[in-house]
Enzyme design. Structure first.
Site, PDB file in Angstrom:
ATOM      1  N   ASN A 200     -10.299  -0.166   0.205  1.00 57.08           N
ATOM      2  CA  ASN A 200      -8.835  -0.062   0.160  1.00 57.08           C
ATOM      3  C   ASN A 200      -8.368  -0.558  -1.214  1.00 57.08           C
ATOM      4  O   ASN A 200      -8.409  -1.760  -1.482  1.00 57.08           O
ATOM      5  CB  ASN A 200      -8.250  -0.917   1.292  1.00 57.08           C
TER       6      ASN A 200
ATOM      7  N   CYS B  83       0.822  -1.231   0.000  1.00 60.69           N
ATOM      8  CA  CYS B  83       0.000   0.000   0.000  1.00 60.69           C
ATOM      9  C   CYS B  83       0.849   1.272   0.000  1.00 60.69           C
ATOM     10  O   CYS B  83       0.355   2.344  -0.355  1.00 60.69           O
ATOM     11  CB  CYS B  83      -0.931   0.008   1.200  1.00 60.69           C
TER      12      CYS B  83
ATOM     13  N   HIS C 142      -3.440   7.084   2.996  1.00 61.51           N
ATOM     14  CA  HIS C 142      -3.845   5.819   2.378  1.00 61.51           C
ATOM     15  C   HIS C 142      -5.162   5.383   3.018  1.00 61.51           C
ATOM     16  O   HIS C 142      -5.334   5.483   4.239  1.00 61.51           O
ATOM     17  CB  HIS C 142      -2.752   4.782   2.622  1.00 61.51           C
TER      18      HIS C 142
HETATM   19  O1  UT7 Z   1      -3.724  -1.511   3.576  1.00 59.34           O
HETATM   20  C1  UT7 Z   1      -2.666  -1.549   4.483  1.00 59.34           C
HETATM   21  C2  UT7 Z   1      -2.654  -2.672   5.424  1.00 59.34           C
HETATM   22  N1  UT7 Z   1      -3.916  -3.067   5.995  1.00 59.34           N
HETATM   23  C3  UT7 Z   1      -4.504  -2.413   7.019  1.00 59.34           C
HETATM   24  O2  UT7 Z   1      -4.094  -1.353   7.416  1.00 59.34           O
HETATM   25  C4  UT7 Z   1      -5.656  -3.120   7.704  1.00 59.34           C
HETATM   26  C5  UT7 Z   1      -5.538  -3.024   9.211  1.00 59.34           C
HETATM   27  N2  UT7 Z   1      -6.527  -3.798   9.932  1.00 59.34           N
HETATM   28  C6  UT7 Z   1      -7.854  -3.488   9.957  1.00 59.34           C
HETATM   29  O3  UT7 Z   1      -8.280  -2.568   9.282  1.00 59.34           O
HETATM   30  C7  UT7 Z   1      -8.741  -4.265  10.879  1.00 59.34           C
HETATM   31  O4  UT7 Z   1      -7.976  -5.058  11.744  1.00 59.34           O
HETATM   32  C8  UT7 Z   1      -9.777  -5.173  10.130  1.00 59.34           C
HETATM   33  C9  UT7 Z   1     -10.813  -4.325   9.436  1.00 59.34           C
HETATM   34  C10 UT7 Z   1      -9.066  -6.082   9.164  1.00 59.34           C
HETATM   35  C11 UT7 Z   1     -10.518  -6.067  11.156  1.00 59.34           C
HETATM   36  O5  UT7 Z   1     -11.135  -5.236  12.126  1.00 59.34           O
HETATM   37  P1  UT7 Z   1     -10.914  -5.506  13.682  1.00 59.34           P
HETATM   38  O6  UT7 Z   1     -11.727  -4.509  14.406  1.00 59.34           O
HETATM   39  O7  UT7 Z   1      -9.437  -5.534  13.948  1.00 59.34           O
HETATM   40  O8  UT7 Z   1     -11.561  -6.935  13.861  1.00 59.34           O
HETATM   41  P2  UT7 Z   1     -10.897  -8.253  14.450  1.00 59.34           P
HETATM   42  O9  UT7 Z   1     -10.003  -8.877  13.452  1.00 59.34           O
HETATM   43  O10 UT7 Z   1     -10.362  -7.962  15.815  1.00 59.34           O
HETATM   44  O11 UT7 Z   1     -12.161  -9.166  14.622  1.00 59.34           O
HETATM   45  C12 UT7 Z   1     -13.200  -8.862  15.607  1.00 59.34           C
HETATM   46  C13 UT7 Z   1     -14.325  -9.856  15.417  1.00 59.34           C
HETATM   47  C14 UT7 Z   1     -13.870 -11.308  15.322  1.00 59.34           C
HETATM   48  O12 UT7 Z   1     -14.854 -12.112  15.921  1.00 59.34           O
HETATM   49  P3  UT7 Z   1     -14.669 -12.680  17.410  1.00 59.34           P
HETATM   50  O13 UT7 Z   1     -13.413 -13.483  17.376  1.00 59.34           O
HETATM   51  O14 UT7 Z   1     -14.559 -11.468  18.296  1.00 59.34           O
HETATM   52  O15 UT7 Z   1     -15.910 -13.467  17.627  1.00 59.34           O
HETATM   53  C15 UT7 Z   1     -13.875 -11.565  13.845  1.00 59.34           C
HETATM   54  O16 UT7 Z   1     -14.076 -12.937  13.530  1.00 59.34           O
HETATM   55  O17 UT7 Z   1     -15.010  -9.571  14.193  1.00 59.34           O
HETATM   56  C16 UT7 Z   1     -15.057 -10.764  13.395  1.00 59.34           C
HETATM   57  N3  UT7 Z   1     -15.005 -10.362  12.007  1.00 59.34           N
HETATM   58  C17 UT7 Z   1     -16.087 -10.072  11.284  1.00 59.34           C
HETATM   59  N4  UT7 Z   1     -17.391 -10.073  11.590  1.00 59.34           N
HETATM   60  C18 UT7 Z   1     -18.249  -9.715  10.643  1.00 59.34           C
HETATM   61  C19 UT7 Z   1     -13.900 -10.184  11.231  1.00 59.34           C
HETATM   62  N5  UT7 Z   1     -14.264  -9.790  10.001  1.00 59.34           N
HETATM   63  C20 UT7 Z   1     -15.614  -9.720  10.008  1.00 59.34           C
HETATM   64  C21 UT7 Z   1     -16.567  -9.359   9.049  1.00 59.34           C
HETATM   65  N6  UT7 Z   1     -17.866  -9.367   9.391  1.00 59.34           N
HETATM   66  N7  UT7 Z   1     -16.229  -8.985   7.794  1.00 59.34           N
END
Ligand code: UT7
Length: 335
Positions: free
Chosen positions: A286, A116, A256
Site C-alpha cells: 500500500n 489514501c 486503491h
Molecule cells: O489504505 C487505506 C486504509 N487502510 C486499509 O484499508 C487497511 C484495512 N485493514 C486491513 O487491511 C486489515 O485489517 C489488516 C491487514 C491491517 C489486518 O488484517 P486482519 O485480518 O484484520 O487482522 P486482525 O487485525 O484482525 O488480526 C488478526 C490476528 C491478531 O491476532 P489474535 O489477536 O487473533 O491472536 C493479530 O495480532 O492476526 C495478528 N496479526 C498478525 N499476525 C502475524 C496482526 N498483524 C499480524 C502480522 N503477522 N503482520
C-alpha cells in the site's frame, strides 16, 4: 461549443530499488510470509533508502519522467498538485519542492491531504482547473514515503506499507474522452481509527511523544477494513448505476491497493471479473497516494483510447470516492 473535459495525456511512476520482502519483515517483527500473503496479498514493497531523500525525491523523479515522455517543457506546466501524507516537511508544501526539483518555476503548486484518497481528490481538483478553461497543463502527483511513518516494531501496520510516486498529466479536450464524473465523500468521525497521534498542532513533537512512539501510523485494522469494503464498493456501484455502465462495459477498475481482500470484495459487488481489475499490491504493498497512478503506469501499454475506467479509493479521514473516465490514448504508442 463542446464542453471542455480533462483528459489524461500521460502517466509515469517511480519506485525505489530496495525490495523489502515478507521474509525480511519476518526477521524484524513476529510475522510470516504466509500471514501477510493470505491476509493482505502483499509479497514485497519498495523502500526509499538514503540520507536526505524524502517524498519529493520520488515525486520529482516521477514528474521528470512524465515531462520527458509527454514532451512537455517545465515552463508549460500551469499547476502541480501533490497528494501526500508524508510531506518532506510540515511546510512548505511538497508540491513546491517537487516542482523546483523538476525545473517547474513560478507555476501554481499545492498539496492535498486526504490520505489514501488524496490521489483521487487531487485528480478531480486538477481536472476542475482544466474544465474551467483556466489551465492547459496540470500535473497531479501522488507520492508517499510510508516507511518514514511505519513503525517497524508494530506487525499490524508495518507489513502493509511501501514507498512510491506516480504522476499524471491532464490536458483539455472537447472529444468524448477524459474525466466524466467524480464522487467524493468523507467522514471526519473516522479519524479515531486511522491517524498519526503526534507531530501536529494538538501534540507537537517532544521527547515524550517520541518515547511513546506516537509519530507513526496508528490504525485499527479491522474497523478500517469494514468501512473500506463498504464505502469503496458503494461508491463504485453508484458510479456504474449513474452512468448505466454494465460490468462488461468496464475495461478496467483501478482500486486503491490497500488489501487484496478489500479489492476482491469491491470487484464482487461491482459484478466484474478479476481480469478487469488492476492489482499490483503483491509487488508494491500500500503506497497510499501513489497506488492508482502506479497501476495506470504499469498497465499503460494495454490501455486503449475510449476505454471505460473507474478509479476508486478509501483512506484516512475517513475519505473515499470514485472517478469515471474514458481513456484518451492508445497506451502502446506512448512509452
Ligand atoms: O489504505 C487505506 C486504509 N487502510 C486499509 O484499508 C487497511 C484495512 N485493514 C486491513 O487491511 C486489515 O485489517 C489488516 C491487514 C491491517 C489486518 O488484517 P486482519 O485480518 O484484520 O487482522 P486482525 O487485525 O484482525 O488480526 C488478526 C490476528 C491478531 O491476532 P489474535 O489477536 O487473533 O491472536 C493479530 O495480532 O492476526 C495478528 N496479526 C498478525 N499476525 C502475524 C496482526 N498483524 C499480524 C502480522 N503477522 N503482520
Amino acid at each position: 461549443m463542446s464542453k471542455i473535459k480533462a483528459a489524461i495525456t500521460g502517466v509515469h511512476a517511480w519506485v525505489p530499488d530496495y525490495i523489502l520482502t515478507n521474509d525480511e519483515l519476518a526477521t524484524m517483527v513476529d510475522t510470516s510470509d504466509e500471514w501477510i500473503t493470505t491476509r493482505t496479498g502483499i509479497k514485497a514493497r519498495r523502500i526509499l533508502k538514503g540520507e536526505g531523500k524524502g517524498t519529493s525525491h520520488m515525486g520529482a523523479e516521477a514528474v521528470k519522467g512524465l515531462l520527458k515522455k509527454t514532451n512537455t517543457h517545465p515552463d508549460e506546466v500551469d499547476l502541480l498538485i501533490c497528494a501526500t501524507v508524508t510531506p518532506d516537511m510540515q511546510f512548505p508544501a511538497t508540491a513546491n519542492i517537487i516542482a523546483d526539483k523538476a525545473g517547474i518555476k513560478y507555476a501554481f503548486h499545492f498539496d492535498i491531504n486526504a490520505a489514501c484518497s488524496g490521489q483521487i481528490y487531487a485528480l478531480t481538483t486538477a481536472a476542475m482547473y482544466i474544465q474551467s478553461g483556466m489551465y492547459k497543463k496540470v500535473i497531479m502527483v501522488g507520492a508517499d514515503k510510508m516507511s518514514s511513518i511505519a513503525d517497524y516494531t508494530d506487525r499490524t501496520t508495518c507489513v502493509i506499507f511501501g514507498d512510491a510516486a506516480g504522476a499524471i498529466m491532464l490536458e483539455p479536450t472537447t472529444e468524448d474522452i477524459g474525466i466524466i464524473d467524480s464522487i467524493h465523500q468523507s467522514d471526519g468521525a473516522g479519524r479515531v481509527h486511522l491517524h498519526q497521534k503526534a507531530g501536529g498542532s494538538v501534540k507537537p513533537a517532544s521527547h515524550a511523544t517520541v518515547d511513546a512512539r506516537e509519530h507513526y501510523i496508528y490504525q485499527e485494522g479491522q474497523a478500517v477494513f469494514r468501512f473500506a469494503v463498504s464505502r469503496m464498493a458503494d461508491v463504485s456501484v453508484e458510479m456504474m448505476k449513474k452512468h448505466n455502465i454494465e460490468p462488461e462495459d468496464l475495461a478496467w477498475f483501478v482500486p486503491h491497493q490497500a488489501n487484496n481482500r478489500i479489492i476482491e470484495a469491491t470487484a464482487r459487488r461491482m459484478g466484474i471479473e478479476k481480469k478487469q481489475v488492476m492489482i499490483n499490491i503483491q509487488r508494491f504493498g500500500n503506497t497510499t497516494s501513489a497506488t492508482i497512478p502506479l497501476c495506470l503506469w504499469e498497465w499503460e501499454d494495454k490501455l486503449m483510447k475510449g476505454d471505460n475506467i473507474i478509479l476508486a479509493a478509501f483512506g484516512g479521514g475517513f475519505t473515499w470516492g470514485a472517478i469515471y473516465l474514458k481513456w484518451a490514448y492508445n497506451g502502446k504508442n506512448h512509452r
